[in-house]
Every structure is written in structure tokens, then in C-alpha cells.
Design a protein around this motif. Sequence first.
Motif, mmCIF file in Angstrom:
data_model
loop_
_atom_site.group_PDB
_atom_site.id
_atom_site.type_symbol
_atom_site.label_atom_id
_atom_site.label_comp_id
_atom_site.label_asym_id
_atom_site.label_seq_id
_atom_site.Cartn_x
_atom_site.Cartn_y
_atom_site.Cartn_z
ATOM 1 N N ARG A 26 5.391 2.716 -8.789
ATOM 2 C CA ARG A 26 4.330 3.420 -8.059
ATOM 3 C C ARG A 26 3.037 3.293 -8.860
ATOM 4 O O ARG A 26 3.012 3.631 -10.043
ATOM 5 N N ILE A 27 1.959 2.842 -8.210
ATOM 6 C CA ILE A 27 0.728 2.564 -8.950
ATOM 7 C C ILE A 27 -0.179 3.785 -9.059
ATOM 8 O O ILE A 27 -1.190 3.747 -9.760
ATOM 9 N N GLY A 28 0.164 4.894 -8.383
ATOM 10 C CA GLY A 28 -0.669 6.084 -8.482
ATOM 11 C C GLY A 28 -2.107 5.790 -8.103
ATOM 12 O O GLY A 28 -2.393 5.046 -7.157
ATOM 13 N N SER A 29 -3.040 6.314 -8.872
ATOM 14 C CA SER A 29 -4.451 6.231 -8.496
ATOM 15 C C SER A 29 -5.085 4.869 -8.704
ATOM 16 O O SER A 29 -6.262 4.681 -8.367
ATOM 17 N N ALA B 239 -3.742 7.803 0.598
ATOM 18 C CA ALA B 239 -4.836 6.945 0.144
ATOM 19 C C ALA B 239 -5.228 7.207 -1.301
ATOM 20 O O ALA B 239 -5.860 6.363 -1.937
ATOM 21 N N SER B 240 -4.857 8.351 -1.844
ATOM 22 C CA SER B 240 -5.217 8.645 -3.226
ATOM 23 C C SER B 240 -4.295 7.961 -4.225
ATOM 24 O O SER B 240 -4.644 7.843 -5.403
ATOM 25 N N GLY B 241 -3.113 7.497 -3.790
ATOM 26 C CA GLY B 241 -2.223 6.877 -4.768
ATOM 27 C C GLY B 241 -0.883 6.437 -4.257
ATOM 28 O O GLY B 241 0.112 6.557 -4.964
ATOM 29 N N GLY B 242 -0.790 5.899 -3.039
ATOM 30 C CA GLY B 242 0.504 5.686 -2.427
ATOM 31 C C GLY B 242 1.152 4.328 -2.534
ATOM 32 O O GLY B 242 2.332 4.192 -2.221
ATOM 33 N N LEU B 243 0.436 3.289 -2.971
ATOM 34 C CA LEU B 243 1.005 1.947 -2.947
ATOM 35 C C LEU B 243 2.043 1.723 -4.047
ATOM 36 O O LEU B 243 2.039 2.389 -5.086
ATOM 37 N N ILE B 244 2.911 0.756 -3.796
ATOM 38 C CA ILE B 244 3.900 0.265 -4.751
ATOM 39 C C ILE B 244 3.539 -1.178 -5.075
ATOM 40 O O ILE B 244 3.143 -1.945 -4.196
ATOM 41 N N SER B 245 3.679 -1.580 -6.350
ATOM 42 C CA SER B 245 3.297 -2.941 -6.712
ATOM 43 C C SER B 245 4.035 -3.384 -7.964
ATOM 44 O O SER B 245 5.012 -2.748 -8.390
ATOM 45 N N ALA C 187 2.266 -8.239 -12.028
ATOM 46 C CA ALA C 187 1.664 -9.514 -11.636
ATOM 47 C C ALA C 187 0.691 -9.332 -10.481
ATOM 48 O O ALA C 187 -0.421 -9.888 -10.482
ATOM 49 N N ASP C 188 1.078 -8.536 -9.479
ATOM 50 C CA ASP C 188 0.197 -8.318 -8.331
ATOM 51 C C ASP C 188 -1.046 -7.524 -8.723
ATOM 52 O O ASP C 188 -2.155 -7.834 -8.274
ATOM 53 N N LEU C 189 -0.879 -6.480 -9.530
ATOM 54 C CA LEU C 189 -2.054 -5.703 -9.941
ATOM 55 C C LEU C 189 -3.001 -6.538 -10.789
ATOM 56 O O LEU C 189 -4.224 -6.413 -10.678
ATOM 57 N N ASP C 190 -2.449 -7.385 -11.643
ATOM 58 C CA ASP C 190 -3.293 -8.270 -12.445
ATOM 59 C C ASP C 190 -4.097 -9.205 -11.541
ATOM 60 O O ASP C 190 -5.305 -9.395 -11.730
ATOM 61 N N GLY D 166 -3.479 4.977 -13.119
ATOM 62 C CA GLY D 166 -2.812 5.805 -12.119
ATOM 63 C C GLY D 166 -1.673 6.588 -12.732
ATOM 64 O O GLY D 166 -0.911 6.053 -13.538
ATOM 65 N N ASP D 167 -1.587 7.857 -12.380
ATOM 66 C CA ASP D 167 -0.478 8.702 -12.817
ATOM 67 C C ASP D 167 0.117 9.391 -11.608
ATOM 68 O O ASP D 167 -0.591 10.015 -10.816
#
Length: 380
Positions: A76-79, A256-262, A265-268, A327-328
Motif C-alpha cells: 500500500r503506497i499511502g499518501s 484519493a488520499s492514499g488508496g493505491l497499491i503498487s 519498480a512502478d513507483l520509481d 506515504g504512511d
Amino acid sequence: MFVSHLGMAAAVLAAAITAAPGYGQGDLRRDAERIVAAGATGVQVRVTGEGGSMVATAGVADVRTKSPVPPNGYFRIGSSNKAFVATVVLQLVGEGKLSLDDTADRWLPGLIKGHGNDGRKITVRHLLQHTSGIVDDYPFPTAIASSREYRRHRYDTYTPRQVVSRAMRHRPAFAPGEGWSYANTGYAVLGLIIEKATGRPWHAEVERRVVKPLGLTHTRWPGRSAGLPRPHARGYSVFKTGEGFVDTTRHRDADASGGLISTTADLDRFFTALLGGELLRPAQLAEMRKTVPVAKELRRIWPGARYGLGLMRRPLPCGGTYSGHGGDILGFSTRTGVTAEGKRSIVVSVSTERFDSTERALRLEAAVDRLVDRALCDAG
């Protein structure tokens, strides 16, 4: 980073880190192991430079089975999610579909009102930059104080309008534009504005405008699912001394404040593309990079930290700066950064959040900061 966790950020390292080249795989592994020694169950980290990427893991993915942390695991990527939302908003600005000077009331009449809150005075820029004055009263998963509360509320869901309604019970912290206060609720409002402007939910626009064009095949919106795709490390939280690691992998919400999963590699790929000008026109990227100081209490923890439009900038001890968004969220802590010249980047996923004491939380965050600073400074 959710506001309840921002106060647990690390103090700047006392010892200066020089920019001597030579930070290698062994250094990365040892720094990851220091994060585990500081109180985390597991960590995965990716550092990318001109010569390619280095990946390291440490600790365990599951405290019961002692299985290793997957180097390509979901989390979970959080914020860090806020940078995705801000990117969509700024794309819409570049297309002339909305303006940074539009008020919240222009798009969502009457949503922000009561107890001194006034959507006619809060702009899209204020919402993006946390200068709206809206006071968070965000429900789960940011306001959980015990394992009992977690188990009772982990499957709760809230609509963005319910989230905003809770915030309207409080007087604003300051007049719009007159201060800085981290507000997840502001991004709930931005998600609604995206939907009003496009006719699609914010996460559908993120997928269409960011995920698919960049080929982020491991970035997804979980919807109603409370679980994570495989492979993944389990996420743990420590709520009080003596209780130990509580498995908080499964939960819902954050929107929208922190819901995506990643993945790292994708975040980079996302942050290097964003800051490299692949997603925004020059004028909008310049607006995103315009920063203001964060709140005074955070400047004591993060000297020199500044916030733009869904983007944070921090100084490096070797000189220069890096930008990204951390993100936390229950079970997971994410830190990201791209150097000002774009030559080095980093994504760290720690599968532990500590609430048992400020000292332990600061110790863990300091270990993460040490890794980030050394890797981006290329200090072996």
C-alpha cells in the motif's frame, strides 16, 4: 504520509554524509538491514542511477513463517497516492478543463461550509498544497489507536462526502492560504473535483492518464478488496509496548488520499517520469514544483522541507535536493525521492508502522532517512 504519522518523522542525521561516489549493492543491503534492526519486520528498496537499478530486501515477509521479503512485492503506497491525484489535476489544468484558482465551491457547491469553513474561498491550489485550513477528522485507517480498533473497523468504508462532512464539524485551522496543515480531507475533495470535471472517478483517470501510458502494470486501485495481490510482505503495526507486531495487512478505504497499491519498480517509474517532464506540460510541472514551508513542528524534524502541489522537496546533506512523496498507512511506510538533476532515484517500502513510542518511531524513520540520504548522495 498521513498526518497522524507525520509527527513521527525522523530527525536529520547528526553526522554529515559526503558525496563520495561508490554506494553499491552491499551498502544498500546493509542500510536495509539497519532499518530492520531499528524496529521493522521487513523492507524492500530500489535505487536507480545512470548505471541501472539496485534492489535489496531485509527482514521477513511474515513473522510466523519467516519467509523472505519479495524484491518485487506489492504494498500500500499511502499518501504517495497524492502525487498521482495531483498529476491528474494538473493535466486537467493544462487542458483548460479547470484552473488552480477555481474554488472548491465552483465544482462542488455547498460541500465545504459550516463552522467557518467556506468553499468559496478555498482554491484547487490550496487543496493541493495543504494550505486550505481544513482540519482533518479522517476516519479509519488514519485514526486507529489499538489492535482492537483495527479489528473492529478494518473493513469500514467511507464516501469522500462523508469524510468531508466529518471535517466540517471543526473550525478551520487558519484562513485559506494563511498557513500549512496536512489534510487528507483536501485530497478527498480533489478526488470529487476530478470526477465532476471528467465524469469518471479519480482512480479511473489515474489509470487512463498515468498508469497505462507509463506501463505501470503493477499499480492498481483495490476497490472493495481488503487484501493485497501476491507476492507481498505482510504489513504490521505496533500499537503498544508489549503487544508486539499486529498483522494489519488487510483493510479498506483511504481513497484519493492514499488508496493505491503498487511496487517499488512502478513507483520509481512514476516519479522519474513525472519529474522528468513526461506527464505534465512545463507550465504545470513548474507549478507543481513551487513550494511553501511545511508546518513549524515538521520543520524541526525535517529542516528545509517544503511542499509543492502534491510533491515534497527535501535537502540532501551532500548538497542539492530531492523531490517525491512519502506515504504512511496501517502496515506500510513508503519513501520516495528523485534528485534535482534526475540522475538518481529511490523507493523504500517498510512493512511496519510503529505507534508504541515516539522514540521507536523516530529511530525507525532515522534509519530510513540514512538510507535515502546515502543512496541519493551516492555515499559508500
